[in-house]
Enzyme design. Structure first.
Site, PDB file in Angstrom:
ATOM      1  N   PHE A  77       0.814  -1.232   0.000  1.00  0.00           N
ATOM      2  CA  PHE A  77       0.000   0.000   0.000  1.00  0.00           C
ATOM      3  C   PHE A  77       0.846   1.279   0.000  1.00  0.00           C
ATOM      4  CE2 PHE A  77      -0.684  -1.148   4.664  1.00  0.00           C
ATOM      5  CZ  PHE A  77       0.006  -0.096   5.208  1.00  0.00           C
ATOM      6  N   HIS A  78       2.164   1.133   0.173  1.00  0.00           N
ATOM      7  CA  HIS A  78       2.980   2.330  -0.074  1.00  0.00           C
ATOM      8  C   HIS A  78       3.165   2.585  -1.569  1.00  0.00           C
ATOM      9  CE1 HIS A  78       3.734   2.361   4.252  1.00  0.00           C
ATOM     10  NE2 HIS A  78       4.103   3.613   4.084  1.00  0.00           N
ATOM     11  N   ARG A 132       4.315  -7.209  10.110  1.00  0.00           N
ATOM     12  CA  ARG A 132       4.053  -5.776  10.083  1.00  0.00           C
ATOM     13  C   ARG A 132       3.623  -5.340  11.479  1.00  0.00           C
ATOM     14  NH1 ARG A 132      -1.916  -5.022   7.259  1.00  0.00           N
ATOM     15  NH2 ARG A 132      -1.468  -2.839   7.719  1.00  0.00           N
ATOM     16  N   ARG A 133       3.479  -4.043  11.683  1.00  0.00           N
ATOM     17  CA  ARG A 133       2.895  -3.476  12.917  1.00  0.00           C
ATOM     18  C   ARG A 133       3.641  -3.845  14.189  1.00  0.00           C
ATOM     19  NH1 ARG A 133      -3.145  -5.269  11.287  1.00  0.00           N
ATOM     20  NH2 ARG A 133      -3.858  -3.327  10.366  1.00  0.00           N
TER      21      ARG A 133
END
Ligand code: CU
Length: 582
Positions: A382-383, A444-445
């Site tokens: 999504f980047h 992620r996260r």
């Protein structure tokens, strides 16, 4: 005549929206840099950026970038596009002032709740990320701010639609101008999709964060969030699409290839954006596999408008290149105005969107998704899309729009000319490395993603390894972002006013609206089909999730009555849907 002189009130509202947008872009960028350096272990800003307040940083980056930077830019661009293409003012200045104020106050309150997480002295906290669902809980102010922000966008939609309806009664036989068509279809899609987040926030998260109910059903809040959470990506992308269709052909020296194809694309977005959200929940228990499969199928259909866009926009740019004397299969590429940042930013953003589309197809496949779900691959994806296709196009669009809105000529042009290329190179490093790290299994996260499971990347900590490239890319992106803000501030506050700061004429399409079937302008029909598809995709899954208890574990008498009523209603809809299907 510059837009600012023709419609001073609208220009002021667009300027406020853009100022808010760029402010949040800058704040969100700080969060991005901290994460890129902290996660990779290159630089721990303050030793306190760990655990709890790492999530404050992550939340600020997500919320500021994908809710405030993007949506403020959207309302600004849409206001400009609608009034310009219909050639009339917005209907009612009081309505206009209401929505821009409501959005600004809402964004301020939500930001206060997020930023409050850094300061122990303040009883505020909102480390719930932009994906706000249970069991993570934020301070009520976070949700209340978002409510004001989103209801502001609803009133903005009303403002645009009512302005269009007045135009329609004055012009009963004319085709909807293309930019207005994009604004209207997107606003209608937004009403359908924000039902999900409104239900989630108003019925569950606010009462829960205020302590009025003890528990909520996490699967239900997740499903309502993702009902909104896929279509919102089109709210980020469509201002970019609008600029690619309406402005990019002109910047490249040509004309839009096809108005009818553009209309088809926006109709498809209206119809297909919402009934796909379950593709974010392939790994969630409690949702029948069959409905995951339906979401996947719809998602694959949703590739169609993006592929049509790639074709139409590239054809338009090629036409521009050939008008400028370009020859041969690819020779026309060289004649394009690569030194103009408005052109180069949009073109590079479109190129990167193609790569984002490919990794998106992988996310969308139910079986391959299991491999990349919740890994660094997903932010890598999504980047490319929102982080470049949208963000870089918005910056490029600003180089062209802001002079019209301020009546000033762009300054610091040399810095502006290289800025999109720095973004492109930085994102190539960062996003590619994120995709690779995801395939290694990097989650992620997380603040400290150094699990042994992926330490078999032998080059991990070097410049050639994934961590080095993420850090390098993050730094380049920050430099690019700072350059953009510098150019904007200098243009906005410095420089003399001139009569026509840019050539703002938009040439007609090669194949114009007269070639578009009339049915494409029948918005009622498309909304009807969109709602039908949503009911088919969601009635049964939401019904079965809600049947486990809307406020599970805390059902007081009136609530259980509501639950029973909802069960009956949902059962009826499901039966009706089954009848339609058979
Ligand atoms: Cu999605």
């Amino acid at each position: 005549m510059a837009y600012v002189d023709k419609r001073p009130l609208e220009a002021r509202v667009v300027r406020v929206a853009f100022a808010a947008s760029f402010l949040f872009l800058g704040l969100g960028g700080v969060g991005g840099l901290i994460q890129a350096l902290h996660r990779t272990g290159y630089f721990r800003f303050i030793t306190e950026v760990t655990d709890g307040n790492y999530y404050t940083v992550l939340t600020s980056h997500g919320v500021f970038m994908v809710l405030f930077f993007t949506i403020f830019f959207l309302v600004g661009t849409f206001t400009w596009a609608l009034t310009r293409s219909l050639d009339r003012d917005l209907n009612n200045p009081r309505v206009t002032k209401y929505w821009i104020t409501s959005m600004s106050v809402g964004a301020f309150l939500t930001s206060a709740a997020v930023i409050g997480g850094f300061f122990n002295a303040v009883p505020l906290e909102a480390n719930v990320l932009y994906t706000m669902y249970a069991p993570l809980k934020a301070h009520p102010l976070y949700y209340i701010g978002l409510t004001l922000f989103v209801t502001g966008t609803w009133v903005a939609g009303y403002d645009w639609i009512s302005t269009y309806l007045r135009w329609r009664s004055d012009n009963p036989d004319r085709r909807i101008p293309l930019m207005a068509f994009m604004v209207l279809t997107t606003a209608l899609m937004w009403y359908i999709t924000t039902i999900g987040i409104a239900a989630e926030v108003l019925l569950f998260l606010i009462p829960w964060s205020l302590g009025l109910v003890n528990e909520v059903n996490p699967t239900l809040t997740r499903t309502l969030f993702w009902y909104f959470g896929h279509a919102v990506v089109y709210f980020w992308l469509i201002p970019a699409y609008l600029l690619w269709y309406a402005v990019l052909p002109k910047l490249s020296g040509g004309r839009l290839f096809s108005d009818p194809l553009a209309r088809v694309v926006f109709v498809l977005f209206l119809v297909l954006s919402v009934p796909v959200g379950i593709h974010h929940q392939y790994l969630d228990p409690g949702i029948p596999e069959g409905f995951k499969f339906v979401a996947m199928t719809n998602t694959m259909f949703l590739l169609l408008p993006s592929l049509l866009t790639a074709f139409t926009v590239v054809a338009s740019i090629e036409h521009g290149g050939r008008q400028r004397g370009g020859k041969g299969y690819l020779g026309w590429l060289r004649t394009l105005p690569w030194g103009n940042p408005a052109f180069s930013g949009m073109a590079l953003a479109g190129l990167m969107f193609a790569a984002g589309g490919f990794s998106g197809m992988i996310n969308a496949g139910m079986n391959i998704n299991y491999l990349v779900h919740n890994t660094f691959w997903v932010p890598g994806h999504f980047h490319l899309t929102v982080g470049t296709a949208s963000a870089l196009t918005f910056m490029a669009g600003a180089y062209w729009l802001v002079p019209q809105l301020t009546g000033k000529r762009l300054v610091a042009k040399r810095i502006a000319a290289v800025q999109p290329f720095i973004w492109f190179v930085g994102m190539t490093f960062m996003s590619n490395a994120m995709h690779r790290a995801g395939l290694f299994g990097m989650p992620r996260r997380t603040a400290e993603p150094m699990y042994e499971s992926f330490s078999y990347d032998p080059a991990l900590g070097t410049v050639g390894g994934v961590n080095g490239q993420v850090a390098l890319g993050g730094v380049l992106l920050t430099v690019s972002l700072a350059a953009f803000l510098y150019v904007m501030v200098r243009t906005w506050f410095g420089g003399d006013r001139v009569d026509s700061p840019v050539d703002s004429e938009l040439p007609p399409a090669l194949s114009g609206p007269e070639h578009s079937p009339r049915v494409l302008d029948n918005l009622k029909l498309w909304v009807g089909i969109a709602v039908l598809l949503v009911v088919l995709a969601y009635a049964v899954p939401i019904g079965s999730i809600a049947a486990d208890g809307i406020y599970s574990g805390s059902e007081t008498a009136p609530v259980s009555v509501l639950v029973d009523a909802a069960k009956v209603a949902v059962g009826g809809v499901a039966e009706g849907a089954a009848e339609v299907l058979t």
